[in-house]
Design a protein around this motif. Sequence first.
Motif, PDB file in Angstrom:
ATOM      1  N   ARG A 163       0.531  14.933   5.041  1.00  0.00           N
ATOM      2  CA  ARG A 163       1.602  14.172   4.403  1.00  0.00           C
ATOM      3  C   ARG A 163       2.939  14.805   4.795  1.00  0.00           C
ATOM      4  NH1 ARG A 163       1.341  13.550  -2.020  1.00  0.00           N
ATOM      5  NH2 ARG A 163      -0.648  12.562  -1.489  1.00  0.00           N
ATOM      6  N   GLU A 210       9.771   9.383  -3.290  1.00  0.00           N
ATOM      7  CA  GLU A 210       8.858  10.038  -2.352  1.00  0.00           C
ATOM      8  C   GLU A 210       7.940   9.036  -1.669  1.00  0.00           C
ATOM      9  OE1 GLU A 210       5.689  13.779  -2.013  1.00  0.00           O
ATOM     10  OE2 GLU A 210       6.576  13.278  -3.962  1.00  0.00           O
ATOM     11  N   ILE A 211       7.464   8.040  -2.402  1.00  0.00           N
ATOM     12  CA  ILE A 211       6.595   7.024  -1.810  1.00  0.00           C
ATOM     13  C   ILE A 211       7.351   6.235  -0.738  1.00  0.00           C
ATOM     14  CG2 ILE A 211       5.463   4.811  -2.307  1.00  0.00           C
ATOM     15  CD1 ILE A 211       4.607   6.093  -5.016  1.00  0.00           C
ATOM     16  N   ASP A 229       8.781   9.686  -8.079  1.00  0.00           N
ATOM     17  CA  ASP A 229       7.624   9.068  -7.426  1.00  0.00           C
ATOM     18  C   ASP A 229       8.067   7.944  -6.495  1.00  0.00           C
ATOM     19  OD1 ASP A 229       5.631  10.662  -8.501  1.00  0.00           O
ATOM     20  OD2 ASP A 229       5.353   9.389 -10.254  1.00  0.00           O
ATOM     21  N   THR A 245       8.001   8.450   2.329  1.00  0.00           N
ATOM     22  CA  THR A 245       6.785   8.658   3.125  1.00  0.00           C
ATOM     23  C   THR A 245       6.472   7.429   3.970  1.00  0.00           C
ATOM     24  OG1 THR A 245       5.895  10.163   1.441  1.00  0.00           O
ATOM     25  CG2 THR A 245       4.326   9.210   2.991  1.00  0.00           C
ATOM     26  N   LEU A 303      -1.237   5.449   1.301  1.00  0.00           N
ATOM     27  CA  LEU A 303      -0.518   6.405   2.149  1.00  0.00           C
ATOM     28  C   LEU A 303      -1.371   7.592   2.563  1.00  0.00           C
ATOM     29  CD1 LEU A 303       2.942   6.438   0.336  1.00  0.00           C
ATOM     30  CD2 LEU A 303       2.483   5.591   2.647  1.00  0.00           C
ATOM     31  N   ASN A 304      -2.373   7.936   1.733  1.00  0.00           N
ATOM     32  CA  ASN A 304      -3.231   9.085   2.037  1.00  0.00           C
ATOM     33  C   ASN A 304      -4.411   8.729   2.931  1.00  0.00           C
ATOM     34  OD1 ASN A 304      -1.688  10.888   0.530  1.00  0.00           O
ATOM     35  ND2 ASN A 304      -2.853  10.534  -1.348  1.00  0.00           N
ATOM     36  N   VAL A 311       3.599  -0.903   1.536  1.00  0.00           N
ATOM     37  CA  VAL A 311       3.931   0.131   0.560  1.00  0.00           C
ATOM     38  C   VAL A 311       5.379  -0.008   0.100  1.00  0.00           C
ATOM     39  CG1 VAL A 311       4.235   2.617   0.216  1.00  0.00           C
ATOM     40  CG2 VAL A 311       2.194   1.756   1.384  1.00  0.00           C
ATOM     41  N   SER A 343       5.219  19.696   2.635  1.00  0.00           N
ATOM     42  CA  SER A 343       4.149  19.186   1.790  1.00  0.00           C
ATOM     43  C   SER A 343       2.986  20.170   1.741  1.00  0.00           C
ATOM     44  CB  SER A 343       3.661  17.836   2.326  1.00  0.00           C
ATOM     45  OG  SER A 343       2.572  17.367   1.560  1.00  0.00           O
ATOM     46  N   LYS A 397       0.933   3.589  -9.193  1.00  0.00           N
ATOM     47  CA  LYS A 397       1.322   4.680  -8.293  1.00  0.00           C
ATOM     48  C   LYS A 397       0.117   5.176  -7.509  1.00  0.00           C
ATOM     49  CE  LYS A 397       1.646   8.760 -10.109  1.00  0.00           C
ATOM     50  NZ  LYS A 397       2.138   9.937 -10.893  1.00  0.00           N
ATOM     51  N   GLU A 398      -1.020   5.257  -8.170  1.00  0.00           N
ATOM     52  CA  GLU A 398      -2.234   5.752  -7.516  1.00  0.00           C
ATOM     53  C   GLU A 398      -2.659   4.845  -6.372  1.00  0.00           C
ATOM     54  OE1 GLU A 398      -1.611   7.794 -11.137  1.00  0.00           O
ATOM     55  OE2 GLU A 398      -1.819   5.619 -10.842  1.00  0.00           O
ATOM     56  N   TRP A 404      -0.372   5.663  -3.389  1.00  0.00           N
ATOM     57  CA  TRP A 404      -0.726   6.924  -2.730  1.00  0.00           C
ATOM     58  C   TRP A 404      -2.084   6.841  -2.046  1.00  0.00           C
ATOM     59  CZ3 TRP A 404       2.548   9.989  -0.980  1.00  0.00           C
ATOM     60  CH2 TRP A 404       3.713  10.343  -1.672  1.00  0.00           C
TER      61      TRP A 404
END
Length: 444
Positions: free
Chosen positions: A203, A124-125, A121, A128, A42-43, A106, A198, A35-36, A39
């Motif tokens: 985001r 939302e991923i 999770d 996004t 995406l970040n 992603v 958010s 998951k990290e 993100w």
Amino acid sequence: MKTYLIFLVALMTFSGCGKFLEEKPRQKLATISTKEDLWALLNNENIFNAMSLVGEDLSDNYYLTDNTWNSIANISFRNKYTWDVTANDDVAWSMLYHRVYYANVVLESAGALRDKLSDSDYKEIVATAKFYRSLSFFELMTLFSLPYDGKSNADRLGIPLRTSSDINVKFKRSDISASYKQIIGDLEECVEDLPLLSQIKTRPGKLAVWALLARVYLSIGQYTQAFEYSRLVIEQKPELLDYSTVDEKKDNPFGRYNVEVIHATSNYSQLLTRQNCYVDTLLYAGYGDDDCRKKLYFVKEGDNKVRFRGSYAQDNDIQFTGSTIGEMYLILVESSLKISGKKDDGIKRLNYFLKSRYETGKSPDIPYGEEELRDLILSERRKELVFRNRRYEDVKRLNLEGYNITFTRKLADREYLLKPNALAYALLIPLEAINYSGIIQNSR
């Protein structure tokens, strides 16, 4: 993880479609395992929050002096300024499809890791990633497709809707109708799986999705939907900045994540730096002395020249392109004129908006006549969203409605024109993309 980060840095260095398409995505997907990792991708603001500024480069909000234009070494920048973009100029195409690629990576990686992710999770991923892919497709449509009136020209060419990261899969250009159906469908689908707003303004949340839907629907003249989505945003977050209380003595008067920002995106353009460009003289003249934006957005240089300084990115050379509450008010009030029974609601919202932008007690009177009211609304929209990458898409839409706005540049003794509804409003696709994929080039 180290291999994954190296991959990100390496891929960002590619500037052409060919180099980008030589990558082997399936080999790289194996390095995304948590998951990290998803993100972290995406970040990455350099990928997902660096919007194209080409629309602003092409707009009539500014001008360059002859000396400045002649000093620009990059021919593609010079060509943008005179609306003479060639197929040898890669004007945002690669950058935007890089972002589409990352979004697809992603989406596919999240699917592969479905059993390792919680339901919340995963949703939302995926939501996004779909938001950013839709935003990229919308930017591509704005630049590389002719304006869409929502009905009669639906079969004109749109863009390749790349929904796979596999570079061996080739996508033809979809028609305009199908392109907007993809953009709107993904946004409407992903909204339920995001938080309302958010806590990290780079985001997206539900409000960012609704704001983008309002903008997309406005751009294609579907005013009922534009009204409803802008209304949803305003009902949840109605507060506007009182511009009369903003400190005009600061070099950058606005905070980067101020109360009006829904979703923060921005970018840099060589043409739009404070050093290079001046604000269009007629545009500046449209700001009255009681309009707080005149002193907060601009700084005078001598008697006749004006520089822009009002970016919500809090940087003189970085232009804010994100969504704001102020923009939502303007979408709602413009759309209200097109919907039976909504005019009075629009006037009420316009009155509240104007009070936030003018000196106390000095906001302009609101006319009730349809033509005068719409002229005021469009004037306020242009003045509010200057240098935010909205003018080009607005003029494409307005010219379809008969406004006959012509963009004009003057360099030395030569005049350059971009006439209403010209084929040049759909930029030429880079030759490298044409040669690789075999897609149809825009007409000239």
